[in-house]
Design an enzyme around this catalytic site. Structure first.
Site, PDB file in Angstrom:
ATOM      1  N   LYS A   1     -12.568  -1.061   7.195  1.00 16.75           N
ATOM      2  CA  LYS A   1     -11.934  -1.987   8.122  1.00 16.75           C
ATOM      3  C   LYS A   1     -12.443  -1.724   9.546  1.00 16.75           C
ATOM      4  O   LYS A   1     -13.155  -2.536  10.113  1.00 16.75           O
ATOM      5  CB  LYS A   1     -10.412  -1.900   8.035  1.00 16.75           C
TER       6      LYS A   1
ATOM      7  N   TRP B   1       0.829  -1.211   0.000  1.00 11.90           N
ATOM      8  CA  TRP B   1       0.000   0.000   0.000  1.00 11.90           C
ATOM      9  C   TRP B   1       0.860   1.256   0.000  1.00 11.90           C
ATOM     10  O   TRP B   1       0.575   2.217  -0.721  1.00 11.90           O
ATOM     11  CB  TRP B   1      -1.013  -0.025   1.147  1.00 11.90           C
TER      12      TRP B   1
ATOM     13  N   ASP C   1      -1.610   7.000   5.908  1.00  8.41           N
ATOM     14  CA  ASP C   1      -2.737   6.211   5.404  1.00  8.41           C
ATOM     15  C   ASP C   1      -3.095   5.197   6.481  1.00  8.41           C
ATOM     16  O   ASP C   1      -2.518   4.114   6.549  1.00  8.41           O
ATOM     17  CB  ASP C   1      -2.347   5.492   4.113  1.00  8.41           C
TER      18      ASP C   1
END
Lengths: 360, 360
Positions: free
Chosen positions: B196, B102, B172
């Site tokens: 999430k 990511w 992030d």
């Protein structure tokens, strides 16, 4: 539980049967042991939901095989930028037909990325009609011609596709998509935020002819690139799964209702009921040229604007909600999308009659 | 109705109490006579939902008054572009610390808009640890330092904020936001996709120090401009209302659970239960350096990878789902976000023990 009659311009009323199904399967979708909100978008359960939604949309809207269907985020406002990012294809500019505030915004935001030619505008007439096709000043070298087939605020609607002499027609169909049969092949690109005729806000439908794809502006992020989104079946990153799912249930509901032909007829009947009453009663006025009136959003004013607040209060008291007009035009607005029943419109007309009676 | 134990990496399991509330009020929110999906975002009903969600998030996360909270669309992937669009502030480039796939994506997409300096990367070690702070090659003139505090795929996590010598720290936090107490004032910008620890996919939370705002790159569309979004309370266009509402219920649930301190302790206990077992049993391996292990995503491999399919099949049979590892690392992955109970983790450990027993 009571339910109001909701004339909100969007987010807007949804089919009650769809809401009931969402409620019934909220804790456990189809025996999967989880809510749709909890599913990985890569799981076979969600993939089946996503694919069925696209298939049902293709069927109900009659989308030809050479068009891609995308489920994106950001609403029509994000599309105002994505359209020039994707569709300029080396050309310098595009034509915009401005028939209301939304078309005006599309042109303004599009103008950040390309040369925008406002080929026609009805602003001088306060957006009360669609400019005659003969008056449009189209640029034959435009990358596309952008229209707003229905203007939510002003209540004007295109009732046929304009001829653009082979230049791709791009349409922000947010407020009248799936409200009647259309010939998708007349469009290069159709986009629509979901929150009027499709489902909850947060998902945006894009229908685009595939030969227009693949020439984005430099530095266009992949998730704003229609071709990359299409190549990844709208799952370049996690999509708005729950909104996609509800949209899919609405597409199924549309099929059960008889598809676009039946829905279009019902929408025409609902609009006629309301406009016919407005036209028959001097206390109410709709300013739009009859041929260009929207079947989705019906703005009207009272003969005495000082009664506006009372009108709204009385409406609320009998369960009619969301009728306040947009601040830029004032008065009232009844949004009567697909999920608004004819009984709902009749209840509004009955209330409007009663309100007039109690004035005298 | 049966419910599975859902170890999906995201969208992921949600608190059951929250889902029950969503279900109960799905047809009629709080006596309003409509679903949250049907409310105009400008109505007082939705405004109250939106404001309560922000207030509860500020409280549970301890967000200082000089930070703006935004509810956006597009997920973390859209933020990969929005961050340089908004935070370069006249500077040429930014530092990225790459601790997994990511972070690598964030650097690649950020690199479309600015000069990206990868100041540290653990890719050579297959992302099995966080590079030592002393090894980072930071540029003192960088606009910001970008980190991925938790890497969902590789299961590595920062357990403290790195010192960036006054350069704004951008994080992030998609997969570990709200999982333990943090000091928000150490960050310039935090962003997180909801799917999430927060709620359904389709809403993205941005927490940004207000002095960093107001200097976007030229041609940045308004709805990608943090300052304009903030000035319009995240309603520059129709927001993803339903996802925002569910997120608000999750924030309330977090408060009822005892806030970040209690939730952080429970997450630590859940992670310890699983890692301690993995470390005690040679059949299972987690490759991450102990000090850098994620408390949210626990990847592990079997001593005999040919047994992977059987492991997953057996897990499914006892109601344990979503355990397949990401294709780039293989093996298994248990995502144990806030809504995963300690009983759920215990059930997984019990199954893992039983699986080993039946191997011999």
């Amino acid at each position: 539980m009571k339910r109001i009659v909701n004339f909100s311009a969007g987010p807007a009323t949804l089919p009650f049967e769809v809401l009931q199904q969402v409620q019934a399967e909220l804790l456990d979708w189809n025996g999967s042991g989880m809510s749709v909100m909890e599913m990985s978008h890569r799981d076979k359960e969600f993939m089946s939901i996503a694919q069925a939604a696209e298939q049902d949309l293709r069927e109900v809207m009659g989308i030809p095989a050479n068009y891609k269907v995308l489920f994106m985020q950001g609403g029509a406002t994000a599309q105002f930028s994505f359209v020039p990012m994707n569709l300029l294809r080396g050309k310098a500019g595009a034509d915009y037909i401005v028939t209301g505030d939304w078309g005006k915004k599309a042109a303004k935001i599009g103008g950040q990325l390309c040369k925008v030619n406002v080929a026609a505008s009805a602003e001088a007439d306060k957006f009360t009609h669609i400019p005659e096709r003969g008056s449009w000043n189209l640029d034959p070298d435009a990358a596309y011609v952008h229209i707003t087939p229905n203007e939510t605020i002003h209540g004007v609607e295109f009732h046929a596709e304009p001829d653009t002499a082979g230049v791709p027609l791009v349409a922000d169909m947010s407020s009248n998509i799936l409200s009647r049969p259309i010939d998708v092949s007349k469009y290069g690109l159709i986009y629509a935020g979901a929150q009027k005729n499709i489902g909850p806000s947060g998902v945006t439908i894009v229908v685009v002819r595939e030969d227009l794809l693949g020439e984005t502006l430099p530095k266009t992020p992949a998730i704003f690139d229609y071709k990359q989104v299409a190549d990844n079946e709208s799952m370049l990153n996690t999509p708005p799964c729950f909104a996609w799912y509800v949209a899919g249930l609405v597409f199924k509901w549309m099929k059960q209702q008889g598809g676009m032909t039946a829905i279009g007829e019902r929408n025409a009947a609902k609009a006629a009921l309301l406009y016919d009453y407005i036209d028959s009663e001097p206390f109410y006025t709709n300013p739009v040229r009859k041929a260009d009136r929207s079947r989705m959003n019906v703005p009207f004013t009272l003969a005495n604007p000082e009664r506006d607040a009372d009108f709204l209060k009385g409406a609320k008291a009998v369960g009619l909600s969301g009728l306040k007009g947009h601040r830029s035009v004032g008065g009232m607005r009844a949004s009567i999308y697909n999920a608004m029943t004819i009984d709902g419109v009749q209840a509004l007309v009955d209330y409007m009659k009663e309100f007039v009676r109690t004035q005298s």
